[in-house]
Write an enzyme that holds these catalytic residues in place. Structure first.
Site, PDB file in Angstrom:
ATOM      1  N   HIS A 285      93.778  47.442 104.458  1.00  0.00           N
ATOM      2  CA  HIS A 285      92.672  46.698 103.834  1.00  0.00           C
ATOM      3  C   HIS A 285      93.241  45.814 102.728  1.00  0.00           C
ATOM      4  CE1 HIS A 285      88.456  46.062 103.142  1.00  0.00           C
ATOM      5  NE2 HIS A 285      88.393  46.695 101.986  1.00  0.00           N
TER       6      HIS A 285
ATOM      7  N   ARG B 277      87.080  43.555 110.755  1.00  0.00           N
ATOM      8  CA  ARG B 277      86.016  44.416 110.230  1.00  0.00           C
ATOM      9  C   ARG B 277      85.095  43.567 109.356  1.00  0.00           C
ATOM     10  NH1 ARG B 277      90.734  47.024 108.706  1.00  0.00           N
ATOM     11  NH2 ARG B 277      90.241  46.539 106.538  1.00  0.00           N
TER      12      ARG B 277
ATOM     13  N   ARG C 139      94.507  51.810  97.069  1.00  0.00           N
ATOM     14  CA  ARG C 139      93.293  52.626  97.110  1.00  0.00           C
ATOM     15  C   ARG C 139      93.554  53.638  98.224  1.00  0.00           C
ATOM     16  NH1 ARG C 139      87.599  49.652  98.158  1.00  0.00           N
ATOM     17  NH2 ARG C 139      88.269  50.028 100.309  1.00  0.00           N
TER      18      ARG C 139
ATOM     19  N   TYR D 256      60.084  45.178  76.666  1.00  0.00           N
ATOM     20  CA  TYR D 256      60.757  46.094  75.740  1.00  0.00           C
ATOM     21  C   TYR D 256      61.753  45.371  74.840  1.00  0.00           C
ATOM     22  CZ  TYR D 256      59.064  50.102  78.477  1.00  0.00           C
ATOM     23  OH  TYR D 256      58.299  51.039  79.100  1.00  0.00           O
TER      24      TYR D 256
ATOM     25  N   LYS E 113      78.067  50.547 106.931  1.00  0.00           N
ATOM     26  CA  LYS E 113      78.035  51.606 105.908  1.00  0.00           C
ATOM     27  C   LYS E 113      76.955  51.312 104.860  1.00  0.00           C
ATOM     28  CE  LYS E 113      81.525  49.141 103.242  1.00  0.00           C
ATOM     29  NZ  LYS E 113      82.967  49.025 102.928  1.00  0.00           N
TER      30      LYS E 113
ATOM     31  N   CYS F 182      62.169  46.196  83.339  1.00  0.00           N
ATOM     32  CA  CYS F 182      61.840  47.602  83.063  1.00  0.00           C
ATOM     33  C   CYS F 182      62.067  48.428  84.338  1.00  0.00           C
ATOM     34  CB  CYS F 182      60.391  47.726  82.614  1.00  0.00           C
ATOM     35  SG  CYS F 182      59.904  46.523  81.362  1.00  0.00           S
TER      36      CYS F 182
ATOM     37  N   ASP G 297      59.809  49.752  86.346  1.00  0.00           N
ATOM     38  CA  ASP G 297      58.865  49.468  87.431  1.00  0.00           C
ATOM     39  C   ASP G 297      58.352  48.037  87.428  1.00  0.00           C
ATOM     40  OD1 ASP G 297      58.796  52.357  87.690  1.00  0.00           O
ATOM     41  OD2 ASP G 297      57.436  52.295  85.965  1.00  0.00           O
TER      42      ASP G 297
END
Ligand code: PLP
Length: 380
Positions: free
Chosen positions: A166, A222, A134, A265, A36, A312, A314
């Site tokens: 699970h 799994r 869940r 920054y 997944k 940052c 990029d």
């Protein structure tokens, strides 16, 4: 790395095969290789192929779209998916013999309608909630859920191929929830048989439980994170897993700064001595966690270097401690633990998260490339 690539993820398919074989042997039961979320960031289709070659009997996906993409890639083997919402379009998955997971009577009713439209019995696995709280049928619904499953099987809507649940705390081997969930699952197994159902596989274990709790292995396991070579329970396991992913880039620029100069920054880091810094052209737009600001390390030209100041969108900046490697020098964010390379686990610890999140999130604009460090003959 390719000379033109700014930043890339390299995935070693030999590592995936090695890890799958190791887990298959350890478990002694069929492995459901969980691919997944684009194979935890490694590439779903490529990982699925490598896992099948290494003997994974099943594949596991979360969504129907993932399962159908695996079928579209040519995979015809046993394939389980487990995450749907009301009103989901089940028809294609039924037609393509994807094992669907049902959590409720309402979901079984929807699957029955799809099977009637398609004219083929579906393959259905039943998920029971044994304490994770869940997904899965809650304990109070088990009897009507199993009864509905039995009726659908008798009417030809489906074959019930599996029963599963699970675990909540599998990475903490001594947590009492593990034994409690196994006891609850045993009860579900008994009720399923009493309801007249005979699923092919009953399964409970994820990677950590596969490794740490033989009692949780049942008929299949799994395995997700471990097939990618990441430790499913850091500090508790001692397995020869090989990390399959390396995230790398190259220095964009190197410059000198003075004592008292601040970086990036917000000027959150100030040099206490004259030093050199390297500009690394990846940031949170490439899935580098901003939480790595000032805490994670990378390897630059084979030496460990700390990230200084904020990550940052990029770019990020590393302290080169007065050295001036040329722009273009390789930077490994994390990868195989050779030389100075940090691991995804190192990044997880620095950022206060888990290795799963590090490998799954990295990517963004980075390119992905596959290598095979142990090529094998194609099966005839
Ligand atoms: C993701 C997932 C797994 C794989 O878990 P790992 O800890 O990565 O081995 C197994 N089962 C289910 C239901 C999952 O969602």
């Amino acid at each position: 790395m390719s000379p033109t690539s700014r930043a890339e993820i390299v995935v070693d398919l030999a590592a995936i095969r090695h890890n799958v074989r190791l887990l298959r042997e350890l478990a002694g039961v069929p492995v459901i290789a969980v691919v997944k979320a684009d194979g935890y960031g490694h590439g779903m289709v490529e990982v699925a192929r490598a896992a099948r070659r290494a003997g994974a009997e099943w594949l596991g996906a979360a969504t129907l779209d993932e399962a159908l993409a695996l079928r579209a890639s040519g995979d015809r083997g046993p394939l389980l998916c487990w995450l749907t919402v009301p009103g989901e379009q089940y028809d294609d998955a039924v037609a393509q013999q994807v094992d669907l997971t049902a959590y409720s009577v309402a979901e079984l009713d929807e699957i029955a309608a799809a099977a009637a439209r398609v004219g083929t019995p579906a393959r259905v696995q039943l998920k029971v909630d044994t304490g994770l709280n869940r997904g899965g049928a809650p304990r109070s619904e088990w009897e009507p859920f199993l009864a509905r499953a039995r009726v659908g099987e008798t009417e030809g809507s489906w074959r019930v191929t599996g029963l599963w649940s699970h675990l909540a705390c599998s990475d903490e081997p001594d947590h009492p929830a593990n034994a409690a969930q196994e006891r609850a699952f045993d009860e579900a197994v008994a009720l399923t048989a009493a309801a007249g159902l005979s699923p092919e596989i009953r399964h409970l274990a994820n990677s950590a439980a596969t490794v740490l709790r033989p009692s949780a292995r049942y008929d299949a396991v799994r395995c997700g994170i471990a097939i990618y070579g990441q430790d499913p329970a850091p500090g508790h396991t001692d397995l020869d897993l090989v990390p399959a992913m390396t995230a790398r880039t190259r220095l964009a620029m190197v410059k000198r700064i003075d004592a008292g100069d601040s970086v990036s920054y917000g000027h959150t880091w100030t040099a206490d001595r004259p030093t050199t810094i390297g500009v690394v052209p990846v940031g949170y737009g490439d899935g580098v966690p901003r939480h790595a600001s000032g805490v994670a390390e990378v390897a630059v030209g084979g030496k460990r270097r700390p990230i200084r100041g904020r990550v940052c969108m990029d770019q990020l900046v590393v302290d080169l401690d007065g050295e001036e490697p040329p722009a273009g020098t390789e930077v490994v964010l994390f990868g195989e633990p050779t030389g100075a390379n940090p691991t995804a686990q190192d990044w997880a610890e620095a950022c206060g998260t888990i290795n799963y999140e590090i490998v799954t999130r990295i990517g963004g604009r980075m390119t992905r490339r596959y290598v095979d460090t142990q090529p094998e003959e194609e099966p005839g």
